[in-house]
Design a protein around this motif. Structure first.
Motif, PDB file in Angstrom:
ATOM      1  N   PHE A  63      -9.688  51.944  64.503  1.00  0.00           N
ATOM      2  CA  PHE A  63      -9.290  51.107  65.015  1.00  0.00           C
ATOM      3  C   PHE A  63      -8.864  50.362  63.430  1.00  0.00           C
ATOM      4  O   PHE A  63      -9.297  50.583  62.707  1.00  0.00           O
ATOM      5  CB  PHE A  63     -11.287  50.970  64.454  1.00  0.00           C
ATOM      6  N   VAL A  64      -8.011  49.050  63.545  1.00  0.00           N
ATOM      7  CA  VAL A  64      -7.881  48.807  62.529  1.00  0.00           C
ATOM      8  C   VAL A  64      -8.291  47.617  62.899  1.00  0.00           C
ATOM      9  O   VAL A  64      -7.691  46.526  63.160  1.00  0.00           O
ATOM     10  CB  VAL A  64      -6.586  48.652  62.899  1.00  0.00           C
ATOM     11  N   HIS A  65      -9.438  46.422  62.033  1.00  0.00           N
ATOM     12  CA  HIS A  65      -9.556  45.295  62.085  1.00  0.00           C
ATOM     13  C   HIS A  65      -8.818  44.378  60.976  1.00  0.00           C
ATOM     14  O   HIS A  65      -8.809  43.837  60.301  1.00  0.00           O
ATOM     15  CB  HIS A  65     -10.787  45.218  61.252  1.00  0.00           C
ATOM     16  N   LEU A  66      -7.844  43.830  62.096  1.00  0.00           N
ATOM     17  CA  LEU A  66      -6.380  42.706  61.358  1.00  0.00           C
ATOM     18  C   LEU A  66      -7.402  41.176  61.353  1.00  0.00           C
ATOM     19  O   LEU A  66      -6.816  40.379  60.708  1.00  0.00           O
ATOM     20  CB  LEU A  66      -6.009  42.532  62.621  1.00  0.00           C
ATOM     21  N   LEU A  92     -10.346  32.471  71.644  1.00  0.00           N
ATOM     22  CA  LEU A  92     -10.903  33.901  72.272  1.00  0.00           C
ATOM     23  C   LEU A  92      -9.986  34.593  71.573  1.00  0.00           C
ATOM     24  O   LEU A  92      -9.361  34.468  70.462  1.00  0.00           O
ATOM     25  CB  LEU A  92     -10.651  33.761  73.616  1.00  0.00           C
ATOM     26  N   THR A  93     -11.407  35.841  71.727  1.00  0.00           N
ATOM     27  CA  THR A  93     -10.679  36.775  70.396  1.00  0.00           C
ATOM     28  C   THR A  93      -9.493  38.102  71.090  1.00  0.00           C
ATOM     29  O   THR A  93      -9.286  37.789  72.946  1.00  0.00           O
ATOM     30  CB  THR A  93     -11.661  38.098  70.839  1.00  0.00           C
ATOM     31  N   VAL A  94      -8.784  38.202  70.227  1.00  0.00           N
ATOM     32  CA  VAL A  94      -7.861  39.424  71.019  1.00  0.00           C
ATOM     33  C   VAL A  94      -8.317  41.177  70.932  1.00  0.00           C
ATOM     34  O   VAL A  94      -8.012  41.307  69.422  1.00  0.00           O
ATOM     35  CB  VAL A  94      -6.228  38.852  70.922  1.00  0.00           C
ATOM     36  N   MET A  95      -7.786  41.751  71.848  1.00  0.00           N
ATOM     37  CA  MET A  95      -7.909  43.342  71.020  1.00  0.00           C
ATOM     38  C   MET A  95      -6.261  43.511  71.677  1.00  0.00           C
ATOM     39  O   MET A  95      -6.564  43.690  72.578  1.00  0.00           O
ATOM     40  CB  MET A  95      -9.281  43.840  71.652  1.00  0.00           C
ATOM     41  N   ASP A 140      -6.526  40.788  66.566  1.00  0.00           N
ATOM     42  CA  ASP A 140      -8.401  40.642  66.366  1.00  0.00           C
ATOM     43  C   ASP A 140      -8.008  42.263  66.031  1.00  0.00           C
ATOM     44  O   ASP A 140      -8.907  42.723  64.298  1.00  0.00           O
ATOM     45  CB  ASP A 140      -9.842  40.128  66.674  1.00  0.00           C
ATOM     46  N   LEU A 141      -8.214  43.306  66.645  1.00  0.00           N
ATOM     47  CA  LEU A 141      -8.891  44.304  66.487  1.00  0.00           C
ATOM     48  C   LEU A 141      -8.043  45.320  67.255  1.00  0.00           C
ATOM     49  O   LEU A 141      -7.611  45.062  68.458  1.00  0.00           O
ATOM     50  CB  LEU A 141     -10.422  44.865  67.187  1.00  0.00           C
ATOM     51  N   LEU A 142      -7.102  46.178  66.377  1.00  0.00           N
ATOM     52  CA  LEU A 142      -5.913  47.235  67.122  1.00  0.00           C
ATOM     53  C   LEU A 142      -6.252  48.573  67.380  1.00  0.00           C
ATOM     54  O   LEU A 142      -7.973  49.176  66.187  1.00  0.00           O
ATOM     55  CB  LEU A 142      -5.059  46.790  66.460  1.00  0.00           C
ATOM     56  N   ARG A 147     -15.809  42.567  64.867  1.00  0.00           N
ATOM     57  CA  ARG A 147     -15.974  44.064  63.872  1.00  0.00           C
ATOM     58  C   ARG A 147     -17.300  44.738  64.533  1.00  0.00           C
ATOM     59  O   ARG A 147     -17.276  46.013  64.127  1.00  0.00           O
ATOM     60  CB  ARG A 147     -17.240  42.925  62.596  1.00  0.00           C
ATOM     61  N   ASP A 148     -17.629  44.450  65.098  1.00  0.00           N
ATOM     62  CA  ASP A 148     -19.357  45.248  66.212  1.00  0.00           C
ATOM     63  C   ASP A 148     -18.242  46.283  66.755  1.00  0.00           C
ATOM     64  O   ASP A 148     -17.637  45.281  68.231  1.00  0.00           O
ATOM     65  CB  ASP A 148     -19.998  44.557  66.679  1.00  0.00           C
ATOM     66  N   VAL A 149     -18.033  47.798  65.965  1.00  0.00           N
ATOM     67  CA  VAL A 149     -17.303  48.208  68.013  1.00  0.00           C
ATOM     68  C   VAL A 149     -18.639  49.369  67.332  1.00  0.00           C
ATOM     69  O   VAL A 149     -17.637  50.356  68.352  1.00  0.00           O
ATOM     70  CB  VAL A 149     -15.718  49.022  66.897  1.00  0.00           C
TER      71      VAL A 149
END
Ligand code: SF4
Length: 205
Positions: free
Chosen positions: A154-157, A100-103, A128-130, A162-164
């Protein structure tokens, strides 16, 4: 900034929502943590400033609850997630191991976090997204989803999340006992007009 690591660290949780579409891309679980040392003027969650309160919960239990919710991932917000970096790094790592993803939202600027200790580094590694930077009430963001003010970055780690793009959402939940809870973002005037007279909890980032 962070407590020391243990094998199953404890997170002081202010609120857990199993499913929401207002706190990041797709349907996500959301964890608000108790305690924030940043204390931005105009913060929507001043009740989360203190480290007193909340529910101490093990990282293992939080991972299990996120996975059981069946969402696409978890969003960490608060309060200040990086004030509990050790526990949330364990949660985020476990959630990622489950595919799963983490924001993660933070009031700290990204360059500052890059100089942080190993727990901070571990939470960044598992995110994943900060969304980084303090809330600035005179710079409200009316264009980007999820961001409270225009200074926030928005920091894409990773390449995930990617879709914000998309609308800001305000999600209103009414329980059978009449309690009303909100997720998501709206400017203060809109919120006040919407909620006038209602008994509302307003968890915000
Ligand atoms: S906006 Fe976030 S970082 Fe700022 S005081 Fe509120 S909880 Fe803390």
């Amino acid at each position: 900034m962070a407590a020391s690591s243990t094998s199953d660290p404890i997170v002081r949780v202010a609120r857990f929502v199993d499913r929401t579409i207002a706190e990041g891309p797709g349907e996500r679980s959301a964890i608000w943590v108790q305690g924030c040392s940043i204390r931005c003027p105009g913060c929507f969650n001043p009740h989360l400033f203190t480290t007193r309160g909340g529910t101490p919960t093990s990282a293992t239990d939080l991972i299990a609850r996120v996975v059981a919710a069946g969402t696409s991932g978890v969003t960490l917000l608060g309060g200040e997630p990086f004030d509990q970096a050790a526990g949330l790094a364990a949660v985020a790592s476990g959630v990622r191991r489950a595919g799963l993803t983490v924001m993660t939202f933070t009031g700290y600027a990204y360059p500052y976090l890059q100089g942080g200790d190993r727990d901070v580094a571990a939470l960044l590694e598992a995110t994943d997204l900060l969304v980084a930077g303090p809330f600035e009430q005179d710079r409200l963001d009316h264009d980007r989803p999820w961001a409270g003010s225009t200074n926030q970055e928005f920091v894409h780690l990773t390449d995930r999340l990617r879709d914000v793009t998309g609308p800001d959402r305000l999600e209103v939940t009414v329980t059978t006992s009449g309690d009303v809870a909100l997720n998501g973002w709206a400017d203060p005037e809109t919120l006040d007009a919407l909620l006038d007279g209602l008994p509302v909890r307003r968890p915000r980032r």
